[in-house]
Enzyme design. Sequence first.
Site, PDB file in Angstrom:
ATOM      1  N   THR A  56     -13.507  36.478 -71.783  1.00 12.00           N
ATOM      2  CA  THR A  56     -12.596  35.210 -72.651  1.00 12.00           C
ATOM      3  C   THR A  56     -12.667  35.484 -73.815  1.00 12.00           C
ATOM      4  OG1 THR A  56     -14.215  33.110 -73.023  1.00 12.00           O
ATOM      5  CG2 THR A  56     -15.968  34.684 -72.761  1.00 12.00           C
ATOM      6  N   ASP A  57     -11.541  34.439 -74.167  1.00 10.55           N
ATOM      7  CA  ASP A  57     -12.150  34.265 -76.339  1.00 10.55           C
ATOM      8  C   ASP A  57     -12.872  34.172 -76.654  1.00 10.55           C
ATOM      9  OD1 ASP A  57     -12.038  31.839 -75.554  1.00 10.55           O
ATOM     10  OD2 ASP A  57      -9.452  31.365 -76.292  1.00 10.55           O
ATOM     11  N   GLU A  58     -13.852  33.525 -76.110  1.00  9.49           N
ATOM     12  CA  GLU A  58     -14.945  33.195 -77.048  1.00  9.49           C
ATOM     13  C   GLU A  58     -15.814  34.228 -77.452  1.00  9.49           C
ATOM     14  OE1 GLU A  58     -17.485  30.077 -74.819  1.00  9.49           O
ATOM     15  OE2 GLU A  58     -15.066  29.336 -73.605  1.00  9.49           O
ATOM     16  N   TYR A 100     -23.770  32.291 -73.717  1.00 12.40           N
ATOM     17  CA  TYR A 100     -22.745  32.659 -72.524  1.00 12.40           C
ATOM     18  C   TYR A 100     -21.903  33.698 -73.707  1.00 12.40           C
ATOM     19  CZ  TYR A 100     -17.742  32.274 -70.642  1.00 12.40           C
ATOM     20  OH  TYR A 100     -16.687  32.733 -70.027  1.00 12.40           O
ATOM     21  N   LYS A 158     -21.347  37.971 -72.104  1.00 12.69           N
ATOM     22  CA  LYS A 158     -19.563  37.990 -71.923  1.00 12.69           C
ATOM     23  C   LYS A 158     -19.158  39.264 -73.246  1.00 12.69           C
ATOM     24  CE  LYS A 158     -17.196  36.698 -69.365  1.00 12.69           C
ATOM     25  NZ  LYS A 158     -17.421  37.329 -68.012  1.00 12.69           N
TER      26      LYS A 158
HETATM   27  N1  LIG Z   1     -12.736  28.898 -66.767  1.00 13.65           N
HETATM   28  C1  LIG Z   1     -12.482  29.646 -67.840  1.00 13.65           C
HETATM   29  O1  LIG Z   1     -11.520  29.008 -68.363  1.00 13.65           O
HETATM   30  C2  LIG Z   1     -12.299  31.365 -68.322  1.00 13.65           C
HETATM   31  C3  LIG Z   1     -11.444  31.017 -69.359  1.00 13.65           C
HETATM   32  C4  LIG Z   1     -11.966  32.431 -69.411  1.00 13.65           C
HETATM   33  C5  LIG Z   1     -12.363  34.036 -69.387  1.00 13.65           C
HETATM   34  N2  LIG Z   1     -13.163  33.070 -67.710  1.00 13.65           N
HETATM   35  C6  LIG Z   1     -13.808  34.514 -67.236  1.00 13.65           C
HETATM   36  O2  LIG Z   1     -13.452  34.523 -65.304  1.00 13.65           O
HETATM   37  C7  LIG Z   1     -14.455  34.527 -64.838  1.00 13.65           C
HETATM   38  C8  LIG Z   1     -14.233  33.131 -63.872  1.00 13.65           C
HETATM   39  O3  LIG Z   1     -14.781  32.073 -64.272  1.00 13.65           O
HETATM   40  P1  LIG Z   1     -14.925  30.884 -63.678  1.00 13.65           P
HETATM   41  O4  LIG Z   1     -14.591  29.693 -64.366  1.00 13.65           O
HETATM   42  O5  LIG Z   1     -14.050  31.155 -61.870  1.00 13.65           O
HETATM   43  O6  LIG Z   1     -16.577  30.544 -62.866  1.00 13.65           O
HETATM   44  P2  LIG Z   1     -17.629  30.087 -61.956  1.00 13.65           P
HETATM   45  O7  LIG Z   1     -18.276  29.611 -62.365  1.00 13.65           O
HETATM   46  O8  LIG Z   1     -16.009  29.352 -61.060  1.00 13.65           O
HETATM   47  O9  LIG Z   1     -16.903  31.548 -60.628  1.00 13.65           O
HETATM   48  C9  LIG Z   1     -18.270  32.287 -60.991  1.00 13.65           C
HETATM   49  C10 LIG Z   1     -18.081  32.851 -59.005  1.00 13.65           C
HETATM   50  O10 LIG Z   1     -19.068  34.317 -59.309  1.00 13.65           O
HETATM   51  C11 LIG Z   1     -19.995  33.985 -58.683  1.00 13.65           C
HETATM   52  N3  LIG Z   1     -21.040  34.867 -59.361  1.00 13.65           N
HETATM   53  C12 LIG Z   1     -21.970  34.509 -60.354  1.00 13.65           C
HETATM   54  N4  LIG Z   1     -22.464  35.094 -60.634  1.00 13.65           N
HETATM   55  C13 LIG Z   1     -22.278  36.057 -59.424  1.00 13.65           C
HETATM   56  C14 LIG Z   1     -23.283  37.824 -59.260  1.00 13.65           C
HETATM   57  N5  LIG Z   1     -24.408  38.016 -59.792  1.00 13.65           N
HETATM   58  N6  LIG Z   1     -22.900  38.280 -57.704  1.00 13.65           N
HETATM   59  C15 LIG Z   1     -21.841  37.616 -57.367  1.00 13.65           C
HETATM   60  N7  LIG Z   1     -21.415  36.439 -57.601  1.00 13.65           N
HETATM   61  C16 LIG Z   1     -21.999  35.743 -58.577  1.00 13.65           C
HETATM   62  C17 LIG Z   1     -20.302  33.222 -58.467  1.00 13.65           C
HETATM   63  O11 LIG Z   1     -21.033  32.090 -57.185  1.00 13.65           O
HETATM   64  C18 LIG Z   1     -18.957  31.743 -58.242  1.00 13.65           C
HETATM   65  O12 LIG Z   1     -17.966  32.151 -57.116  1.00 13.65           O
HETATM   66  C19 LIG Z   1     -16.560  34.536 -65.260  1.00 13.65           C
HETATM   67  O13 LIG Z   1     -16.050  36.143 -65.518  1.00 13.65           O
HETATM   68  C20 LIG Z   1     -16.130  33.863 -66.834  1.00 13.65           C
HETATM   69  O14 LIG Z   1     -16.710  34.339 -67.945  1.00 13.65           O
HETATM   70  C21 LIG Z   1     -12.831  31.946 -67.736  1.00 13.65           C
END
Ligand SMILES: NC(=O)c1ccc[n+]([C@@H]2O[C@H](COP(=O)([O-])OP(=O)(O)OC[C@H]3O[C@@H](n4cnc5c(N)ncnc54)[C@H](O)[C@@H]3O)[C@@H](O)[C@H]2O)c1
Length: 341
Positions: free
Chosen positions: A126-128, A154, A158
Amino acid sequence: MKILLTGGSGFIGSNFVRYVLRDRDDIEVVNLDALTYSGNPENLADVENDPRYTFVHGNILDIELCRKLIGECDAVIHMAAESHVDRSIIDARPFVESNVLGTQTLLDAMRKVDPDNAKTFVHVSTDEVFGDLPLDRPELKFSEATPYAPSSPYSASKAGSDMIARAYHHTFGMKVMVTNCSNNFGPYQFPEKVIPLFVTNLIEGKKVPLYGDGRNVRDWLHVEDHNEAVLAVLEKGEPGESYCIGGNNERSNLELTHAILGAMGKDESWIEPVKDRLGHDRRYAIDATKLKTQLGWEPTRSAWPAALESTVKWYVDHAEWWKRVKSGAYRGYYEQQYVNR
Ligand SMILES: NC(=O)c1ccc[n+]([C@@H]2O[C@H](COP(=O)([O-])OP(=O)(O)OC[C@H]3O[C@@H](n4cnc5c(N)ncnc54)[C@H](O)[C@@H]3O)[C@@H](O)[C@H]2O)c1
């Protein structure tokens, strides 16, 4: 190519699976997901019988399982994480466990089964991790050269996982790449996040809780643009490099709220100002020049108002999905564990 995708039952992961199955018949996906509170099998119900898709219910902290699955795949895209800042303020422990230890476990598993470093690992972040930017300096943006300065539990978890990923490239020569992306929007986002929360609240006749003065700025990117960029990094990126992914679409939370209210035919009286989030970052903005010049990627699906309006419409049209999610029907065993702590 056979990709092991972690966290494929969440928001971004489930959109990645659907995108690849639709557009790339040369790719198979194995989805390893623990089905925590945000992981929902229903997100992929329409593709669960596709011969190029396999679901494995398991945790990235299970090193034996990770070794077996990585051994059977050509590449890893690592998305599994605890992802919600507000939850990390209530309890940071699951964030350190899944995000930091989970990433290290996956990388150690890969090291064992891929001693010649033939396989590629994309760590989705993430950019955070860069902290925040002032509101009065619009010319400042995050780039790959920006020092890490995470502010929330969080983003700190990350940042820790990014550092581990980079270290495994530097120390062991593994083909690891890191992506740092801005805020995503699109279908199947868990309705604790601002866009689905606000849309579904309005449908339920509830007000939308707006943090603080609403001036915090985020750079909004459509989830399918993000997933296209992640695949470009996997296929064309340079091992050891990181890539910033952004939407060129900076909006304040107040602007976002007005856009949602407008799309839903509601006025300002539906806004309920609430106490600001602790440590709330003011502004995130991405300079994605490296991705554009080196890998030829640019966002094509993120422009507002059309992209936001189609996302709002998706939640309006999929009430059965979010009503079940909001009622807790898909709470996973992991959620239960830490609610009971
Ligand atoms: N949503 C955003 O805007 C955003 C932006 C930048 C980066 N990200 C990154 O993208 C990735 C996905 O984000 P998202 O929004 O889809 O999140 P989300 O919370 O919707 O999905 C996360 C998934 O990971 C699974 N998970 C969590 N812990 C686990 C573990 N220990 N073992 C196996 N599975 C596990 C969960 O069951 C879920 O299906 C993350 O790494 C997040 O940091 C998200």
